[in-house]
Design a protein around this motif. Structure first.
Motif: not given
Length: 175
Positions: A53-54, A82, A145-146
Motif C-alpha cells: 500500500q505505501v 512520501f 497518500e500516506i
C-alpha cells in the motif's frame, strides 16, 4: 540523588526505598493504556500488505542546490519523501532536503515517473519539510497518500523504513 527524588514528591518514596535496599522489583512503571508489546507483533503477511500500500507513495527526491549560506554546501543529492496529500501534491521529507535557499528538485515515483517539485515549507525547529508537485503530472501510477498520524506513534512500536539507496530504487529496511 536523594535531593532530586525529594522534588518528585510522594511517587519517589517507593523508588528511594528500593534503591536503598537494593531491590529492583519495586521499580516497575506502568504506562497508561499501553498493551504488552508481544500482542502487537505484526506478521510477515501484515508487513507485505502494508508495504504494497505505501511503497507507491514513496518517492526518491533528487535535489540540486547552490551554496545559500556559509553553513550550507552547494551540490546534488538524493533523499526519500512520501506523499501526504495526493490532491494537493504534497510530499513530506526531512528539513535538510528542502534546503534553506534556492533548490531545483524532482521526485521519482516507484514506476520511474518523474515530476518537478517545489519547496513550500522547511520547519525551523523540527526535522521536516514539504515539497509540492502537480498531481496531474502522474499519469500511469496508481498510488494513495500516506496520512500523518502522530497520535499513533509510541515508544516500542515496531516499524519498517521504506527508502532509497542513493536514488537507485525504493527499498524496505526492517527496524
Amino acid at each position: 540523588m536523594g535531593d532530586s527524588l525529594e522534588r518528585l514528591g510522594s511517587e519517589a518514596v517507593g523508588i528511594d526505598a528500593a534503591m536503598k535496599d537494593g531491590s529492583s522489583s519495586d521499580l516497575c512503571m506502568e504506562i497508561d493504556g499501553a498493551t504488552p508489546f508481544r500482542e502487537n507483533v505484526a506478521t510477515a503477511e501484515d508487513w507485505r500488505k502494508a508495504l504494497n500500500q505505501v511503497v507507491p507513495a514513496v518517492v526518491v527526491l533528487r535535489t540540486t542546490a547552490c551554496r545559500a549560506f556559509d553553513t550550507e554546501a552547494a551540490g546534488a543529492s538524493y533523499a526519500t519523501g512520501f506523499v501526504v496529500d495526493k490532491c494537493r501534491g504534497i510530499i513530506l521529507t526531512n528539513r535538510h532536503v528542502v534546503k534553506p535557499g534556492p533548490v531545483v528538485a524532482e521526485a521519482m515515483f516507484v514506476n520511474r515517473e518523474e515530476v518537478p517539485v517545489h519547496p513550500i515549507y522547511r520547519d525551523p525547529i523540527h526535522d521536516f519539510g514539504f515539497f509540492r508537485y502537480d498531481p496531474d503530472a502522474i499519469q500511469f501510477l496508481k498510488y494513495e497518500e500516506i496520512p500523518l498520524a502522530p497520535e499513533a506513534a509510541s515508544v516500542g512500536l515496531e516499524i519498517r523504513v521504506v527508502g532509497n539507496d542513493s536514488g537507485e530504487k525504493p527499498e524496505c529496511k526492517a527496524s
